[in-house]
Design a protein around this motif. Sequence first.
Motif, PDB file in Angstrom:
ATOM      1  N   TRP A 196       0.826  -1.208   0.000  1.00 10.47           N
ATOM      2  CA  TRP A 196       0.000   0.000   0.000  1.00 10.47           C
ATOM      3  C   TRP A 196       0.859   1.255   0.000  1.00 10.47           C
ATOM      4  O   TRP A 196       0.523   2.246  -0.662  1.00 10.47           O
ATOM      5  N   THR A 197       1.987   1.210   0.697  1.00 11.37           N
ATOM      6  CA  THR A 197       2.892   2.365   0.703  1.00 11.37           C
ATOM      7  C   THR A 197       3.400   2.636  -0.712  1.00 11.37           C
ATOM      8  O   THR A 197       3.395   3.784  -1.167  1.00 11.37           O
ATOM      9  N   LYS A 198       3.818   1.583  -1.421  1.00  7.58           N
ATOM     10  CA  LYS A 198       4.278   1.735  -2.810  1.00  7.58           C
ATOM     11  C   LYS A 198       3.165   2.273  -3.688  1.00  7.58           C
ATOM     12  O   LYS A 198       3.390   3.150  -4.528  1.00  7.58           O
ATOM     13  N   ILE A 199       1.974   1.734  -3.517  1.00  8.24           N
ATOM     14  CA  ILE A 199       0.828   2.156  -4.332  1.00  8.24           C
ATOM     15  C   ILE A 199       0.510   3.627  -4.092  1.00  8.24           C
ATOM     16  O   ILE A 199       0.348   4.407  -5.038  1.00  8.24           O
ATOM     17  N   LYS A 200       0.450   4.010  -2.834  1.00 10.41           N
ATOM     18  CA  LYS A 200       0.080   5.399  -2.501  1.00 10.41           C
ATOM     19  C   LYS A 200       1.112   6.414  -3.008  1.00 10.41           C
ATOM     20  O   LYS A 200       0.756   7.537  -3.332  1.00 10.41           O
ATOM     21  N   LYS A 201       2.367   5.986  -3.114  1.00 10.86           N
ATOM     22  CA  LYS A 201       3.403   6.893  -3.620  1.00 10.86           C
ATOM     23  C   LYS A 201       3.231   7.203  -5.097  1.00 10.86           C
ATOM     24  O   LYS A 201       3.694   8.242  -5.562  1.00 10.86           O
ATOM     25  N   VAL A 202       2.594   6.307  -5.844  1.00  8.74           N
ATOM     26  CA  VAL A 202       2.463   6.513  -7.297  1.00  8.74           C
ATOM     27  C   VAL A 202       1.066   6.951  -7.724  1.00  8.74           C
ATOM     28  O   VAL A 202       0.826   7.160  -8.913  1.00  8.74           O
ATOM     29  N   ILE A 203       0.139   7.064  -6.798  1.00  2.00           N
ATOM     30  CA  ILE A 203      -1.185   7.587  -7.156  1.00  2.00           C
ATOM     31  C   ILE A 203      -1.024   9.046  -7.530  1.00  2.00           C
ATOM     32  O   ILE A 203      -0.441   9.832  -6.788  1.00  2.00           O
TER      33      ILE A 203
END
Length: 55
Positions: free
Chosen positions: A47-54
């Motif tokens: 989720w941390t990786k995902i939120k960084k690229v949103i």
Amino acid sequence: MPSFKCKDIGLKCPFEASESNEFDLEKKIADHAREAHDKAHLSADEWTKIKKVIH
């Protein structure tokens, strides 16, 4: 409008999604992860990786 692409986190997957808000986008991402990537639950690191690229 927040958007996400699987390729932005290094996956070879054509999935792209946009929603009017981040909550709905995260739900769509979780549904996709479960259906296409056989991930019942995404880890906190994922989720941390995902939120960084949103965008």
